[in-house]
Design a protein around this motif. Structure first.
Motif, PDB file in Angstrom:
ATOM      1  N   TRP A 102     -14.438  63.023  34.341  1.00  0.00           N
ATOM      2  CA  TRP A 102     -15.334  61.908  34.115  1.00  0.00           C
ATOM      3  C   TRP A 102     -15.894  61.509  35.458  1.00  0.00           C
ATOM      4  N   ARG A 103     -17.193  61.540  35.593  1.00  0.00           N
ATOM      5  CA  ARG A 103     -17.864  61.266  36.857  1.00  0.00           C
ATOM      6  C   ARG A 103     -18.980  60.264  36.650  1.00  0.00           C
ATOM      7  N   GLY A 104     -19.385  59.625  37.738  1.00  0.00           N
ATOM      8  CA  GLY A 104     -20.505  58.710  37.677  1.00  0.00           C
ATOM      9  C   GLY A 104     -20.590  57.881  38.926  1.00  0.00           C
ATOM     10  N   ASP A 105     -21.729  57.291  39.137  1.00  0.00           N
ATOM     11  CA  ASP A 105     -21.960  56.411  40.270  1.00  0.00           C
ATOM     12  C   ASP A 105     -23.178  55.564  39.933  1.00  0.00           C
ATOM     13  N   ASP A 106     -22.994  54.270  39.875  1.00  0.00           N
ATOM     14  CA  ASP A 106     -24.115  53.412  39.529  1.00  0.00           C
ATOM     15  C   ASP A 106     -24.600  52.588  40.711  1.00  0.00           C
ATOM     16  N   GLY A 107     -24.138  52.899  41.908  1.00  0.00           N
ATOM     17  CA  GLY A 107     -24.553  52.151  43.077  1.00  0.00           C
ATOM     18  C   GLY A 107     -23.632  50.989  43.379  1.00  0.00           C
ATOM     19  N   GLU A 108     -22.809  50.565  42.400  1.00  0.00           N
ATOM     20  CA  GLU A 108     -21.864  49.475  42.636  1.00  0.00           C
ATOM     21  C   GLU A 108     -20.559  50.010  43.189  1.00  0.00           C
ATOM     22  N   VAL A 109     -20.025  51.021  42.569  1.00  0.00           N
ATOM     23  CA  VAL A 109     -18.792  51.659  43.022  1.00  0.00           C
ATOM     24  C   VAL A 109     -18.815  53.100  42.531  1.00  0.00           C
ATOM     25  N   SER A 110     -18.415  54.009  43.386  1.00  0.00           N
ATOM     26  CA  SER A 110     -18.388  55.414  42.983  1.00  0.00           C
ATOM     27  C   SER A 110     -17.006  55.758  42.430  1.00  0.00           C
ATOM     28  N   ILE A 111     -16.926  56.878  41.769  1.00  0.00           N
ATOM     29  CA  ILE A 111     -15.638  57.356  41.267  1.00  0.00           C
ATOM     30  C   ILE A 111     -14.669  57.539  42.434  1.00  0.00           C
ATOM     31  N   ASP A 112     -15.171  58.017  43.574  1.00  0.00           N
ATOM     32  CA  ASP A 112     -14.303  58.211  44.744  1.00  0.00           C
ATOM     33  C   ASP A 112     -13.741  56.883  45.238  1.00  0.00           C
ATOM     34  N   GLU A 113     -14.569  55.826  45.239  1.00  0.00           N
ATOM     35  CA  GLU A 113     -14.073  54.508  45.642  1.00  0.00           C
ATOM     36  C   GLU A 113     -13.032  53.992  44.652  1.00  0.00           C
ATOM     37  N   LEU A 114     -13.283  54.198  43.366  1.00  0.00           N
ATOM     38  CA  LEU A 114     -12.324  53.782  42.348  1.00  0.00           C
ATOM     39  C   LEU A 114     -11.009  54.543  42.506  1.00  0.00           C
ATOM     40  N   ALA A 115     -11.104  55.841  42.806  1.00  0.00           N
ATOM     41  CA  ALA A 115      -9.900  56.643  43.024  1.00  0.00           C
ATOM     42  C   ALA A 115      -9.089  56.098  44.194  1.00  0.00           C
ATOM     43  N   GLY A 116      -9.768  55.645  45.241  1.00  0.00           N
ATOM     44  CA  GLY A 116      -9.071  55.052  46.379  1.00  0.00           C
ATOM     45  C   GLY A 116      -8.341  53.780  45.995  1.00  0.00           C
ATOM     46  N   ILE A 117      -8.930  53.003  45.095  1.00  0.00           N
ATOM     47  CA  ILE A 117      -8.311  51.750  44.659  1.00  0.00           C
ATOM     48  C   ILE A 117      -7.063  52.027  43.819  1.00  0.00           C
ATOM     49  N   VAL A 118      -7.159  52.973  42.894  1.00  0.00           N
ATOM     50  CA  VAL A 118      -6.021  53.230  42.005  1.00  0.00           C
ATOM     51  C   VAL A 118      -4.993  54.153  42.631  1.00  0.00           C
ATOM     52  N   GLY A 119      -5.354  54.840  43.695  1.00  0.00           N
ATOM     53  CA  GLY A 119      -4.396  55.683  44.397  1.00  0.00           C
ATOM     54  C   GLY A 119      -4.291  57.105  43.870  1.00  0.00           C
ATOM     55  N   CYS A 120      -5.207  57.492  42.991  1.00  0.00           N
ATOM     56  CA  CYS A 120      -5.247  58.877  42.514  1.00  0.00           C
ATOM     57  C   CYS A 120      -6.618  59.123  41.916  1.00  0.00           C
ATOM     58  N   ASP A 121      -6.928  60.367  41.662  1.00  0.00           N
ATOM     59  CA  ASP A 121      -8.173  60.719  41.000  1.00  0.00           C
ATOM     60  C   ASP A 121      -8.191  60.028  39.634  1.00  0.00           C
ATOM     61  N   VAL A 122      -9.319  59.428  39.271  1.00  0.00           N
ATOM     62  CA  VAL A 122      -9.392  58.695  38.000  1.00  0.00           C
ATOM     63  C   VAL A 122      -9.123  59.594  36.802  1.00  0.00           C
ATOM     64  N   ASN A 123      -9.313  60.896  36.958  1.00  0.00           N
ATOM     65  CA  ASN A 123      -9.041  61.818  35.859  1.00  0.00           C
ATOM     66  C   ASN A 123      -7.551  62.015  35.631  1.00  0.00           C
ATOM     67  N   ARG A 124      -6.715  61.442  36.504  1.00  0.00           N
ATOM     68  CA  ARG A 124      -5.264  61.489  36.316  1.00  0.00           C
ATOM     69  C   ARG A 124      -4.742  60.226  35.632  1.00  0.00           C
ATOM     70  N   LEU A 125      -5.620  59.235  35.402  1.00  0.00           N
ATOM     71  CA  LEU A 125      -5.225  58.064  34.627  1.00  0.00           C
ATOM     72  C   LEU A 125      -5.154  58.463  33.150  1.00  0.00           C
ATOM     73  N   PRO A 126      -4.367  57.746  32.357  1.00  0.00           N
ATOM     74  CA  PRO A 126      -4.340  58.039  30.917  1.00  0.00           C
ATOM     75  C   PRO A 126      -5.736  57.824  30.337  1.00  0.00           C
ATOM     76  N   ARG A 127      -6.265  58.848  29.689  1.00  0.00           N
ATOM     77  CA  ARG A 127      -7.621  58.785  29.146  1.00  0.00           C
ATOM     78  C   ARG A 127      -7.596  59.071  27.651  1.00  0.00           C
ATOM     79  N   LEU A 128      -8.338  58.265  26.905  1.00  0.00           N
ATOM     80  CA  LEU A 128      -8.475  58.440  25.460  1.00  0.00           C
ATOM     81  C   LEU A 128      -9.912  58.798  25.133  1.00  0.00           C
ATOM     82  N   ILE A 129     -10.098  59.617  24.119  1.00  0.00           N
ATOM     83  CA  ILE A 129     -11.442  59.943  23.652  1.00  0.00           C
ATOM     84  C   ILE A 129     -11.470  59.804  22.142  1.00  0.00           C
ATOM     85  N   GLY A 130     -12.559  59.244  21.640  1.00  0.00           N
ATOM     86  CA  GLY A 130     -12.765  59.108  20.208  1.00  0.00           C
ATOM     87  C   GLY A 130     -14.231  59.307  19.903  1.00  0.00           C
ATOM     88  N   SER A 131     -14.533  60.008  18.837  1.00  0.00           N
ATOM     89  CA  SER A 131     -15.930  60.231  18.490  1.00  0.00           C
ATOM     90  C   SER A 131     -16.101  60.162  16.983  1.00  0.00           C
TER      91      SER A 131
END
Length: 181
Positions: A102-131
């Motif tokens: 899951w990637r993205g950047d809207d100019g407010e915070v990038s995925i890399d910045e978010l990863a720094g905050i949580v201490g790991c790549d965001v793709n290692r957080l528990p992720r749910l998908i529903g469609s």
């Protein structure tokens, strides 16, 4: 400080639209640890934030913000989102390794910045998908929710991510947040 910063950044850049979010206290989930689905069962407030509508050529900002009651129930081994306002039910599952990053950047915070905050790549957080599929004003829609389990405590849960739908060559991407009630 970390939690205040995370709450301020709740406009998760998964689906790239500006967001004015209320500040709430969030505690990120453990990386690589998915809570049992039973821990997510309950009543939630689903907030759908402004997004972007595209037709493949042009993009238009959609400024509408909505919030309404939903709940997660366990049906067999499925975690099912039920919409109190009559929307379609959505079956969720944990994302496996076959789901793209899951990637993205809207100019407010990038995925890399978010990863720094949580201490790991965001793709290692528990992720749910529903469609699923639904019909709105006679037009069939296909939609997908991508949620990260951001907080699970005995008293609370929060999920953040995005929702996108497609119909007739149009695509809408919006951020969503679910807070346990």
């Amino acid at each position: 400080m970390r939690h205040v910063m995370i709450a301020a950044l709740i406009g998760l850049p998964l689906f790239g639209a500006p967001l004015r979010a209320d500040v709430i206290e969030l505690f990120p989930s453990e990386c690589d640890a998915s809570p049992p689905l039973e821990d997510l069962v309950g009543n939630y407030r689903l907030s759908v934030f402004p997004g972007t509508l595209t037709d493949g050529v042009r993009s238009v900002s959609a400024s509408h913000h909505s919030s309404h009651a939903v709940n997660f129930v366990l049906m067999g081994e499925d975690l099912v989102l039920q919409d109190a306002s009559g929307g379609p039910s959505v079956n969720f599952r944990y994302v496996g390794p076959d789901e793209p990053d899951w990637r993205g950047d809207d100019g407010e915070v990038s995925i890399d910045e978010l990863a720094g905050i949580v201490g790991c790549d965001v793709n290692r957080l528990p992720r749910l998908i529903g469609s699923g599929h639904t019909v709105s004003d006679g037009v069939p829609l296909t939609f997908t929710y991508r949620l990260m389990v951001w907080n699970t405590t005995p008293d609370s849960a929060a999920l953040i991510g995005g929702m996108e739908w497609a119909s007739g060559g149009l695509n809408m991407k919006r951020r969503v947040m679910m807070e346990a009630q």
